[in-house]
Design a protein around this motif. Sequence first.
Motif, mmCIF file in Angstrom:
data_model
loop_
_atom_site.group_PDB
_atom_site.id
_atom_site.type_symbol
_atom_site.label_atom_id
_atom_site.label_comp_id
_atom_site.label_asym_id
_atom_site.label_seq_id
_atom_site.Cartn_x
_atom_site.Cartn_y
_atom_site.Cartn_z
ATOM 1 N N TYR B 196 0.857 -1.176 0.000
ATOM 2 C CA TYR B 196 0.000 0.000 0.000
ATOM 3 C C TYR B 196 0.896 1.230 0.000
ATOM 4 O O TYR B 196 2.105 1.136 0.240
ATOM 5 N N GLN B 197 0.301 2.382 -0.268
ATOM 6 C CA GLN B 197 1.032 3.643 -0.309
ATOM 7 C C GLN B 197 0.654 4.474 0.916
ATOM 8 O O GLN B 197 -0.377 4.242 1.540
ATOM 9 N N GLU B 198 1.473 5.494 1.194
ATOM 10 C CA GLU B 198 1.125 6.423 2.269
ATOM 11 C C GLU B 198 -0.266 7.019 2.048
ATOM 12 O O GLU B 198 -1.052 7.171 2.985
ATOM 13 N N ALA B 199 -0.563 7.356 0.790
ATOM 14 C CA ALA B 199 -1.864 7.979 0.505
ATOM 15 C C ALA B 199 -3.018 7.048 0.876
ATOM 16 O O ALA B 199 -4.108 7.504 1.236
ATOM 17 N N ASP B 200 -2.803 5.733 0.793
ATOM 18 C CA ASP B 200 -3.845 4.786 1.182
ATOM 19 C C ASP B 200 -4.131 4.887 2.686
ATOM 20 O O ASP B 200 -5.266 4.705 3.129
ATOM 21 N N VAL B 201 -3.054 5.147 3.455
ATOM 22 C CA VAL B 201 -3.241 5.294 4.909
ATOM 23 C C VAL B 201 -4.121 6.513 5.194
ATOM 24 O O VAL B 201 -5.055 6.451 5.998
ATOM 25 N N TYR B 202 -3.813 7.606 4.486
ATOM 26 C CA TYR B 202 -4.583 8.829 4.735
ATOM 27 C C TYR B 202 -6.051 8.627 4.330
ATOM 28 O O TYR B 202 -6.965 9.035 5.051
ATOM 29 N N ALA B 203 -6.255 7.973 3.180
ATOM 30 C CA ALA B 203 -7.631 7.708 2.738
ATOM 31 C C ALA B 203 -8.326 6.739 3.697
ATOM 32 O O ALA B 203 -9.506 6.903 4.031
ATOM 33 N N GLY B 204 -7.558 5.736 4.160
ATOM 34 C CA GLY B 204 -8.122 4.737 5.074
ATOM 35 C C GLY B 204 -8.549 5.367 6.393
ATOM 36 O O GLY B 204 -9.579 5.006 6.974
ATOM 37 N N ALA B 205 -7.755 6.321 6.861
ATOM 38 C CA ALA B 205 -8.115 7.007 8.101
ATOM 39 C C ALA B 205 -9.451 7.718 7.930
ATOM 40 O O ALA B 205 -10.315 7.688 8.810
#
Lengths: 421, 489
Positions: B196-205
């Motif tokens: 996964y990418q960092e951006a996925d973490v932000y979207a997931g949050a």
Amino acid sequence: MNVTRREFVRGGVAAFTVGFAAPEFLSELALAQGSTSRTLVVLYLGGGNDSLSMLVPYTDSFYYSRRPTIAIPAGSVLQVGSDKSGKPLGLNPRLVGMHAIFNAGQMAVIQRTGYQNSSRSHFTGTDIWSTALPNAPQTTGWLGRYLDLLPSPVDPLVGWSTVRETPHALRGRLTAVPSIQNPATYGFSSPNTGAEAALERTFALKISSHVPVERPHLAFVNGTAQAALATLDRVVPVAQYAPTVTYPNNGLGQALKAIAGALVKGIGTKVFWVQTGGYDTHSTQGVNFQNGAYTNLMGILDGGLAAFYSDLKNQSLLDQTLIVQFSEFGRRITENGSSGTDHGAAGLMFAIGGKVNGGIYGTAASLNPDPSNPTLENNGGDVRFEMDFRSVYARVIDNWLGADSRQILNADFRQPGLSFI
Amino acid sequence: MLLLRDPGIDHLLRRATFGASPSELRAFSDLSLDEAVDRLVNYEQFPDDVDNHINQPGYVGVTTRGQFSPNTVINDARQRWLFRMVHSRRPLEEKMTLFWHNHFATAYSKVAGQTSGSVATRHMAAKPSEDPGGVTGQIELLRKYALGNFRDLLLEIAKDVAMLYWLDGRTNVKGKPQENFARELMELFTMGVQYYQEADVYAGARVFTGWNIRFVRLANDPMGTNAYYEFLYNAGQHDTDPKAFSFPIFPDGNQTIPARAASAGMQDGIDLINAVARHPETARRLARKLYGFFVSEIQPAPDSFVETIAGVYLQNNFEMKPVVRAVLLSPEFSDPSSYFARYSWPSEFVVRAIKEVGWNGFSVDSALSPLANMGQQLFEPPDVAGWDLGPTWFSTAGMLARMNFAATLTTNQRFNLRNSSRLYGQTASGLLAHFLDRFTPSDYDTAPRQDLVDYLTASGPWTGSDAQVLVKAAGLAHLIVGSSEYQFA
């Protein structure tokens, strides 16, 4: 991670057991390998330290606008002057003891330490800081590689972890570092007493002394048993150490007390590992409350280090001791909805010791969220590194441990200006 | 008499259970491997009545300080779980509960620090049938889904109060997303850090904004003595904007969770959990983890094994029972090179030692401090990645703690050991043969085996007197259980 540990076992442990010293030589070895030489104490702040709450850029208006509930007021910080870019900085108000050490010129703070493409994962991040090899974070640790370079056979107390597990940074190919949390309980018990109990210990040592054929994993555990049994008697006097100051009754304070005891008793350990956790402050960071989470962390840190520093000073051991601190990453500049901070990038390191050239190294970031701000990354979200952490390690390896950093770090990270030691 | 042992069944019992007492061994003695695996996997056929035996004679003891309170006092919860590991008729259920506890590693201390000791214990360990508010502790959730559906378990974990404290989901709100849970969901609970990418973490949050908790006070409880927390989807705090990911969210390959009304926004989290549950790297990661847990830690999982087990997971709609069954029936599992190829976890070591040395007069309370010294305090994993497994257990302090637990147990059991080995103690070699059969360590090479024989006669010739057997049976059991050969399962 499992694959690596397996490789570690397959590739490393057989050799390790063979290279291990027989117990009868240990005291001579300890003597030969230098109970009078320099000691490195590595301090790990577990969870990702929020360096902006430790070293506060109290004139940066973005620090206040981006952290409406968790910024420390300018009037509260303990001033340490300005960095070379002219930015005034102050220590967390709870770091009174460390402020005194700073003022005595024996604490260096190295700002914006990190690396390219900083990992936001605790685990990958810790592996990278432990191995100093961002592209191979599953190999041996940088301190383990240093210990592996010492002439064989190696005294098993050449390294000492004060936590239960041997930290990744201390894992070598040849050297098993003992973990001794509490010297007072580091003993061997038995269902029998007297001569029968002594006999069991003799046979426990004997049974684990053999190198099993084609079972390196078993050889590895035997090696650990050998290291434990061989070091027991030498750790006993450390438990009896009477310090010159009172250490805080918490994990960090007691670990530092044990280290001071080992130094005073001349055990000969070159590298100690100590850590304190709770720095993953995603919520209610509480920097401005008497009993806030981060305030308490600073209290534990300051109490332990101030006691350790005074004790070593009283014992005239300060000049042969260097403490170097790190954490796996810094934290996000803008606070989150829980009055906490998420995982960020660059952080800070500090060093304390009698031979440290104190002061502020490096330059603080501007916290202006403009995506083009070159001191930040991640669209202005996180602090970008200025000093590669491996340059700090290189300085410690070359100028303190007396080894060649290029051999241990696989490249030349030396920075002549980084003269903290 | 020596027990008749089938090495394949012994291996199965070391891995899929916590080792077998002699009577448990007998229940498996006539079964084929397939039948034995079926008996372990289909554990619903055996009643879950083990807790009724706490404090009964014939079972390992617990130590009560006042009232035994496993739903509200964490050390009592630890004792209850150890009791279950020793005596449960569904040992694979306990084994998988331990696996999930390490996988969804949540530490009591953080929850307690933000609530109280009794509230945190309830949310970690309470049985709903025994809790005044019907609270299901996290470990009961993991037990319920021990061999259940992984996707359903993920969804329940995302709503679990202890987890909402542990990874701060309770404070994840619109405009100020909290990344902790979303990151570990992808990094540790499912796909793994490379996928996964960092951006996925932000979207997931943002997906999980509004997945919070609320305080519940019962009507008949004005003082709030039995108050607790429960999951709350707080629509007003949900970020309704679309969320784009770098991997497919929907079966058609669409990578974006669409904008939704706040009232329907809980579906965002369900969509993401469905997506990570069906991600092929989640299937592979679980296969590798199960390989390490059940098959071997000294050889890497072969690609063919990983693909086969990942396939079973995906073809069975994320049901874990067929997955674990396939692991235990795989050729890799049965290969003799897998025997004793696992470094026992401290809890496995302690429970197996209790089962093999004996428990009459022993309290599992005496194992709690030793377990902490070995590096595994139950309900207190070091961080969300769980315990560091394999050789990492074996620091000098960890090994010393194992040797010293062997001493604690054999000291406690010395009279039982003497009584049970009198028959074999007529000769030194008879005593050794009995213990090697009973304790099932991995094979000793010739030299250490000779050391064990020498130990028995080192302080004088063997007479087999009661006094000698009393000393030497305990000493020998201590040496065996504390030896490296015993640390592998």
